[in-house]
Design a protein around this motif. Structure first.
Motif, PDB file in Angstrom:
ATOM      1  N   PHE A   1     -20.129  16.400   5.967  1.00 27.42           N
ATOM      2  CA  PHE A   1     -21.358  16.091   5.262  1.00 27.42           C
ATOM      3  C   PHE A   1     -21.098  16.100   3.748  1.00 27.42           C
ATOM      4  O   PHE A   1     -20.182  16.773   3.265  1.00 27.42           O
ATOM      5  N   TYR A   2     -21.943  15.361   3.023  1.00 29.19           N
ATOM      6  CA  TYR A   2     -21.721  15.177   1.587  1.00 29.19           C
ATOM      7  C   TYR A   2     -23.008  15.452   0.812  1.00 29.19           C
ATOM      8  O   TYR A   2     -24.130  15.236   1.308  1.00 29.19           O
ATOM      9  N   ALA A   3     -22.833  15.885  -0.430  1.00 29.73           N
ATOM     10  CA  ALA A   3     -23.963  16.068  -1.346  1.00 29.73           C
ATOM     11  C   ALA A   3     -23.545  15.644  -2.755  1.00 29.73           C
ATOM     12  O   ALA A   3     -22.418  15.901  -3.181  1.00 29.73           O
ATOM     13  N   VAL A   4     -24.455  14.981  -3.449  1.00 25.05           N
ATOM     14  CA  VAL A   4     -24.212  14.539  -4.817  1.00 25.05           C
ATOM     15  C   VAL A   4     -25.329  15.092  -5.701  1.00 25.05           C
ATOM     16  O   VAL A   4     -26.515  14.949  -5.375  1.00 25.05           O
TER      17      VAL A   4
ATOM     18  N   LEU B   1     -22.377  23.269   3.430  1.00 25.24           N
ATOM     19  CA  LEU B   1     -22.705  22.390   2.310  1.00 25.24           C
ATOM     20  C   LEU B   1     -23.824  22.985   1.461  1.00 25.24           C
ATOM     21  O   LEU B   1     -23.750  22.987   0.221  1.00 25.24           O
ATOM     22  N   ILE B   2     -24.869  23.486   2.130  1.00 27.91           N
ATOM     23  CA  ILE B   2     -25.995  24.087   1.402  1.00 27.91           C
ATOM     24  C   ILE B   2     -25.518  25.280   0.582  1.00 27.91           C
ATOM     25  O   ILE B   2     -25.917  25.467  -0.581  1.00 27.91           O
ATOM     26  N   ASP B   3     -24.646  26.077   1.161  1.00 25.12           N
ATOM     27  CA  ASP B   3     -24.119  27.229   0.424  1.00 25.12           C
ATOM     28  C   ASP B   3     -23.298  26.784  -0.787  1.00 25.12           C
ATOM     29  O   ASP B   3     -23.367  27.390  -1.862  1.00 25.12           O
ATOM     30  N   GLN B   4     -22.526  25.722  -0.622  1.00 26.31           N
ATOM     31  CA  GLN B   4     -21.694  25.245  -1.736  1.00 26.31           C
ATOM     32  C   GLN B   4     -22.526  24.727  -2.905  1.00 26.31           C
ATOM     33  O   GLN B   4     -22.185  24.953  -4.066  1.00 26.31           O
ATOM     34  N   VAL B   5     -23.620  24.023  -2.602  1.00 23.75           N
ATOM     35  CA  VAL B   5     -24.422  23.451  -3.697  1.00 23.75           C
ATOM     36  C   VAL B   5     -25.408  24.462  -4.260  1.00 23.75           C
ATOM     37  O   VAL B   5     -26.017  24.227  -5.307  1.00 23.75           O
ATOM     38  N   GLY B   6     -25.599  25.581  -3.559  1.00 23.57           N
ATOM     39  CA  GLY B   6     -26.389  26.669  -4.116  1.00 23.57           C
ATOM     40  C   GLY B   6     -27.892  26.549  -3.958  1.00 23.57           C
ATOM     41  O   GLY B   6     -28.637  27.183  -4.698  1.00 23.57           O
ATOM     42  N   LEU B   7     -28.354  25.785  -2.966  1.00 26.16           N
ATOM     43  CA  LEU B   7     -29.793  25.698  -2.733  1.00 26.16           C
ATOM     44  C   LEU B   7     -30.258  26.882  -1.879  1.00 26.16           C
ATOM     45  O   LEU B   7     -29.453  27.489  -1.159  1.00 26.16           O
TER      46      LEU B   7
END
Length: 379
Positions: free
Chosen positions: A301-304, A256-262
């Motif tokens: 897991f989810y991120a917005v 998830l962290i990799d996908q959102v680019g943090l």
């Protein structure tokens, strides 16, 4: 809905609707007054200046209609400014509320030429004849309604991968913090235990505080007109948000962290720290209450992504008293000049309050009546 007194930031849950709409009432009153010969309406006509000589009484105005014809209207008893706010005038917002630079606005009213009509015309006309603008800071109305889980008190990380706030607050306070982050952007994180967690969230402005099953909506027992802004969501709504790209989903936190680019190392360290505090049941870093402190541990897991919200209006105007008389720079009433609505100052300061539903509408209606009555009587 009522909010429990234990809430640190009590706030109404969502938008207050005025029903039935006021437009038919307004049109009916205008038509009645026109039929009685007590009203002449000029549409597509912009007022250019107020008429006031030597610090005396406001005696009327100069306007220009769509055909380029100038109109001089004299007012024996008074002029009422009810010209709205100035949030589409970027020169004025930069001067009075510079922290809103780069924030879009949601204004939908335009003049006959298609230009935004909330550009501070009334403010400027008042200032030109000696009226006083309220002292700052003015109060932008910028709400953040979040995403699939609203602005619920789940973990937020900014673009540096850092946790930066106690997330347990309503949409306005979320926006206030967000505007001070890098690129005015952050990510909200939650896991698949959200159905058990959202009923414990504060019923605040922009929150989701109960979960429904998709079958509940299909059964016909739930009013299909309600929306997530009424405080609920479903798994189907969350899945649809993922499909639209509004929510990011992954099987692991690392993915998830990799996908959102943090920044991977920093973000994972912050999440590990947050999970540690959640399991301990005490937020040593920001003081979030333990019943809204949940570890991220149940996949997927989810991120917005949270970006700066839009400004509806900017509450800052010309100073006046409770009888809607406009003041000069010495705080003395200007004879013949009255204000109501968003051009009226000192209704709010710093930020528009979301603690009482319909607060701005109520003041606009009340002071509109007061201003109209006093102008008609010349008092």
């Amino acid at each position: 809905p009522f909010v429990h007194e234990s809430e640190y930031l009590p706030c109404y849950q969502t938008t207050a609707w005025i029903r039935p709409m006021l437009v038919p009432v307004l049109k009916g009153n205008l038509e009645k007054a026109a039929a009685e010969g007590t009203l002449v309406s000029h549409y597509a006509t912009r007022v250019l200046k107020l008429l006031r000589e030597g610090g005396g009484r406001v005696e009327g105005l100069i306007a220009k209609d769509a055909d380029g014809k100038y109109i001089k209207a004299l007012a024996r008893k008074g002029v009422v400014l009810a010209t709205g706010d100035y949030s589409s005038n970027r020169e004025m917002t930069h001067y009075y509320v510079p922290w809103t630079d780069g924030v879009s606005n949601f204004w939908i009213g335009n003049d006959h030429e298609g230009n935004p009509s909330n550009v501070g015309d009334g403010h400027k006309m008042g200032l030109w004849i000696g009226a006083k603008m309220q002292d700052g800071p003015h109060a932008p109305m910028i709400h953040h309604m979040g995403g699939a889980m609203g602005v619920d008190a789940f973990l937020q990380l900014n673009l540096n991968g850092e946790r930066y706030m106690n997330e347990d607050c309503s949409g306005q306070q979320v926006e206030n913090q967000l505007e001070r982050q890098p690129q005015k952007t952050a990510w909200q994180f939650f896991d698949s235990a959200w159905k058990e967690q959202v009923p414990h969230m504060c019923p605040g402005h922009g929150s989701v505080c109960y979960a429904l099953e998709d079958e509940d909506l299909k059964s016909g027992e739930i009013n299909p007109a309600i929306s997530a802004w009424e405080g609920y969501t479903t798994q189907g709504a969350l899945d649809a948000s993922v499909e639209k790209g509004q929510t990011v989903r992954a099987d692991t936190i690392e993915e998830l962290i990799d996908q959102v680019g943090l920044p991977r190392e920093k973000a994972l360290a912050e999440i590990a720290r947050y999970n540690e505090l959640a399991r301990k049941g005490h937020d040593d870093d920001f003081g979030k209450r333990p019943d809204r402190l949940y570890p991220l541990e149940k996949g997927p897991f989810y991120a917005v992504k949270f970006e700066a919200g839009g400004m509806l209006v900017c509450m800052g105007g010309l100073e006046s008293d409770r009888e809607a008389h406009c003041f000069d720079t010495d705080r003395k009433p200007i004879p013949g000049l009255y204000v109501a609505g968003n051009v009226q100052g000192n209704r709010f300061a710093v930020e528009y309050s979301t603690t009482v539903p319909g607060l701005s509408h109520a003041m606009a209606l009340t002071y509109g009546r007061i201003a109209g009555r006093n102008a008609a009587l010349g008092v």
